[in-house]
Design a protein around this motif. Structure first.
Motif, short mmCIF file in Angstrom:
data_model
loop_
_atom_site.label_atom_id
_atom_site.label_comp_id
_atom_site.label_asym_id
_atom_site.label_seq_id
_atom_site.Cartn_x
_atom_site.Cartn_y
_atom_site.Cartn_z
N ALA A 56 24.48 76.98 47.19
CA ALA A 56 24.21 75.56 47.40
C ALA A 56 23.72 75.30 48.82
O ALA A 56 22.79 74.51 49.06
CB ALA A 56 25.45 74.73 47.10
N TRP A 57 24.34 75.98 49.78
CA TRP A 57 23.95 75.85 51.18
C TRP A 57 22.54 76.38 51.40
O TRP A 57 21.71 75.74 52.06
CB TRP A 57 24.97 76.61 52.03
CG TRP A 57 24.75 76.58 53.50
CD1 TRP A 57 25.18 75.63 54.38
CD2 TRP A 57 24.08 77.59 54.28
NE1 TRP A 57 24.82 75.98 55.67
CE2 TRP A 57 24.15 77.17 55.64
CE3 TRP A 57 23.44 78.79 53.98
CZ2 TRP A 57 23.59 77.92 56.68
CZ3 TRP A 57 22.89 79.52 55.01
CH2 TRP A 57 22.97 79.09 56.34
N ILE A 58 22.24 77.55 50.83
CA ILE A 58 20.90 78.15 50.96
C ILE A 58 19.83 77.21 50.40
O ILE A 58 18.78 77.00 51.02
CB ILE A 58 20.84 79.51 50.25
CG1 ILE A 58 21.66 80.55 51.02
CG2 ILE A 58 19.39 79.98 50.11
CD1 ILE A 58 21.80 81.87 50.29
N THR A 62 17.04 75.66 52.80
CA THR A 62 15.67 76.08 52.52
C THR A 62 14.77 74.88 52.23
O THR A 62 13.63 74.80 52.70
CB THR A 62 15.64 77.05 51.33
OG1 THR A 62 16.47 78.17 51.62
CG2 THR A 62 14.22 77.54 51.06
N ARG A 63 15.30 73.94 51.47
CA ARG A 63 14.54 72.72 51.17
C ARG A 63 14.19 71.97 52.47
O ARG A 63 13.06 71.50 52.64
CB ARG A 63 15.33 71.82 50.23
CG ARG A 63 14.57 70.59 49.76
CD ARG A 63 15.26 69.89 48.60
NE ARG A 63 16.61 69.47 48.93
CZ ARG A 63 17.72 70.00 48.41
NH1 ARG A 63 17.62 70.98 47.53
NH2 ARG A 63 18.90 69.56 48.76
N GLN A 64 15.14 71.90 53.37
CA GLN A 64 14.88 71.22 54.64
C GLN A 64 13.87 72.00 55.50
O GLN A 64 13.01 71.41 56.16
CB GLN A 64 16.18 71.02 55.42
CG GLN A 64 16.01 70.25 56.71
CD GLN A 64 15.44 68.86 56.50
OE1 GLN A 64 15.90 68.13 55.63
NE2 GLN A 64 14.43 68.51 57.29
N LEU A 65 13.96 73.33 55.48
CA LEU A 65 13.00 74.15 56.23
C LEU A 65 11.57 73.91 55.77
O LEU A 65 10.63 73.93 56.57
CB LEU A 65 13.35 75.63 56.08
CG LEU A 65 14.48 76.17 56.96
CD1 LEU A 65 14.89 77.56 56.49
CD2 LEU A 65 14.02 76.22 58.42
N ALA A 290 25.07 71.17 57.29
CA ALA A 290 26.38 70.55 57.46
C ALA A 290 26.65 69.52 56.37
O ALA A 290 27.79 69.39 55.91
CB ALA A 290 26.46 69.91 58.83
N VAL A 291 25.64 68.78 55.95
CA VAL A 291 25.83 67.83 54.85
C VAL A 291 26.26 68.58 53.59
O VAL A 291 27.15 68.13 52.85
CB VAL A 291 24.53 67.03 54.60
CG1 VAL A 291 24.60 66.28 53.27
CG2 VAL A 291 24.29 66.06 55.75
N SER A 292 25.64 69.73 53.33
CA SER A 292 26.03 70.55 52.18
C SER A 292 27.49 70.98 52.28
O SER A 292 28.24 70.91 51.30
CB SER A 292 25.12 71.77 52.08
OG SER A 292 25.57 72.66 51.07
N VAL A 293 27.89 71.43 53.46
CA VAL A 293 29.28 71.88 53.66
C VAL A 293 30.25 70.72 53.52
O VAL A 293 31.21 70.78 52.75
CB VAL A 293 29.42 72.56 55.04
CG1 VAL A 293 30.90 72.79 55.38
CG2 VAL A 293 28.67 73.89 55.07
N LEU A 294 30.01 69.67 54.26
CA LEU A 294 30.96 68.55 54.32
C LEU A 294 31.11 67.87 52.97
O LEU A 294 32.22 67.43 52.61
CB LEU A 294 30.50 67.55 55.38
CG LEU A 294 31.54 66.55 55.88
CD1 LEU A 294 32.70 67.28 56.56
CD2 LEU A 294 30.90 65.57 56.85
#
Length: 388
Positions: A56-58, A62-65, A290-294
Motif C-alpha cells: 500500500a505504501w509503495i 509511486t503514484r506521487q512520484l 506518511a499519509v499512507s502510514v498514518l
C-alpha cells in the motif's frame, strides 16, 4: 570490491555496522546478501512501521512520484496539507511544521519554545530543562539538549541554555525551574537511546503541572515513541497530558525522511513567515508516504500492538537469562542476566533474528504489523539465546 569493501573505502566511518548486507525484504523479513532470511525486530530503528516493501505504501509513493516529486515551500501541495490535517485532527494540535529528521524536529521545537518566550517575555528567558539520560539528536544544539555527558565532548562549543534534571526527581525539577530563566521542559516519555526507560505517570504529571504554573512550553520528543510504536498514536496519550509541542520522525513516513513539529497550546501560532524553514520539509513524496502510514494506524492496529506487547512481556519477564524487561507497546528493552547485549545481538543474528541495543539492554522495535507467527518464532529464539 564487494559492498562491505566499498563501504570501508568510501563511506565515512560513523557506524559500527553489523556484519550483514541487507539486499531486500518483505514485511518483517529481511533478506541478506548471504541468501538467508532474517526476522527483523529492529525495523530500521523503528522507521519501517509496516516493514519492508509494504504494498500500500509503495503504491501511494509511486503514484506521487509520477505526479510531483518536489516543489519548494513557496507553493502549496496537497500531500503536505493532507498530512498536517490528519496529524492535527488526531492529536488536537493546531499547526505542523515539516522537516527531514528527528534532530531537525527537535531543533524546530527548541526554536519554537524560545521564540514564544521571547515574543511574550523578551530576552533572557531561554533555558530549557531536559532530563539526564535523554537523547534528542546529533546536531550541535540537540546534542547540547541531550542529558548525557559523554555526548558533550569533541564538538564544542555546544549551544548554551540547557540544564538537566534527574528523571523522577520532582524536587530537582522544581529547583532547576526556580534557579533558571526557563522557557520550556523537554522530555521523552520513554528514554529510548537511554536504555528504554519509561517515565512514571507521577513524574510526567509533575512536569505538566510545573509548565502550567510557570508558563513553560511542554515539549514531548516522540521521534522514536510516536506513530503507534507504544500502543497509542503518540506516547504522551498514555499520560493524559496536553503538550504544547510534539516532535516526531522515524516511523512517520514508513522509510522516507520526514520529521514533524506539532504546535499547540502556548506554541500554536509561534511561527510566522520567515521565522523558520526547510527546503525539503513537507516534500510531497514523503508526505504521501506518511499519509499512507498514518491512515492505517487505527484502533485495530493499536490494539494489535498492545496484544503483541503483552505477549512479549509475558514470555520474557522472569525467563531464564533475563534480568528485567522494560518499555511499552513494541518498544521494548531486555536486560540480559550474565551476557552483554552485543553478544546477544550476534547470537540472535546467527540464528536469523535481528535485534538492537540501547546501552546495556537488547532493544526490540519490530514492525507494527509483524505477524504473530513470526513474532513467536523470533521471541523463542531470543529466549533460547538468553538462556544459554
Amino acid at each position: 570490491m564487494n559492498t562491505k569493501e566499498l563501504d570501508s573505502t568510501y563511506v565515512a566511518h560513523t557506524y559500527a555496522r553489523f556484519p550483514l548486507e541487507i539486499v531486500s525484504g518483505h514485511g518483517a523479513i529481511a533478506v541478506g546478501a548471504d541468501g538467508r532470511d532474517y526476522i527483523d525486530l529492529g525495523s530500521g530503528i523503528g522507521v519501517n512501521a509496516f516493514g519492508y516493501s509494504d504494498e500500500a505504501w509503495i503504491e501511494t509513493v509511486t503514484r506521487q512520484l509520477h505526479t510531483l516529486q518536489h516543489t519548494s515551500n513557496l507553493y502549496y501541495t496537497a500531500p503536505c496539507v493532507q498530512l498536517a490535517e490528519m496529524l492535527c485532527e488526531r492529536t488536537g494540535m493546531s499547526k505542523v511544521f515539516f522537516c527531514n529528521s528527528g534532530a531537525e524536529a527537535n531543533e524546530g521545537a527548541i526554536k519554537a519554545a524560545r521564540r514564544r518566550s521571547f515574543l511574550k517575555y523578551g530576552e533572557g528567558r531561554s533555558t530549557i530543562i531536559t532530563l539526564k539520560n535523554s537523547f534528542h539528536g546529533r546536531t550541535v544544539t540537540t546534542l547540547a539538549a541531550t542529558g548525557q555527558e559523554n555526548f558533550h565532548t569533541e564538538f564544542g562549543p555546544f549551544t548554551e541554555g540547557f540544564v538537566y534534571c534527574e528523571p523522577e526527581n520532582n524536587d530537582e525539577l522544581r529547583r532547576l525551574a526556580d534557579e533558571n530563566a526557563c522557557c520550556a521542559v523537554m522530555i521523552e516519555t520513554i528514554q529510548g537511546e537511554g536504555g528504554v526507560y519509561v517515565l512514571s505517570d507521577e513524574f510526567i504529571s509533575a512536569v505538566a503541572a510545573l509548565c502550567d504554573e510557570k508558563d513553560l512550553c511542554l515539549i514531548v520528543d516522540e521521534v522514536q515513541t510516536g506513530n503507534g510504536r507504544t500502543g497509542e498514536l503518540y506516547s504522551y496519550m498514555h499520560y493524559g497530558i496536553k503538550p504544547d509541542i510534539v516532535t516526531t520522525a522515524k516511523g512517520l513516513a514508513g522509510g522516507l525522511p520526514l520529521g514533524a513539529v506539532m504546535l499547540g497550546g502556548r506554541a500554536a501560532d509561534v511561527y510566522t513567515p520567515g521565522s523558520h524553514g526547510s527546503t525539503f520539509g513537507g516534500n510531497p513524496v514523503c508526505c504521501a508516504g506518511a499519509v499512507s502510514v498514518l491512515s492505517r494506524i487505527d484502533d485495530k492496529l493499536l490494539d494489535d500492538v498492545r496484544k503483541k506487547s503483552e505477549y512479549i512481556f509475558s514470555e520474557l519477564t522472569g525467563a531464564k537469562g533475563v534480568s528485567s524487561v522494560s518499555g511499552r507497546g513494541l518498544m521494548i528493552g531486555i536486560e540480559p542476566d550474565g551476557k552483554k547485549a552485543a553478544d546477544v545481538i550476534a547470537m540472535c543474528m546467527e540464528r536469523g533474528v535481528l535485534v538492537l541495543s540501547a546501552k546495556t539492554r537488547v532493544r526490540l522495535l519490530p514492525p507494527l504489523n509483524i505477524g504473530f507467527d513470526e513474532l513467536r518464532r523470533a521471541i523463542q529464539i531470543i529466549k533460547e539465546v538468553l538462556a544459554q
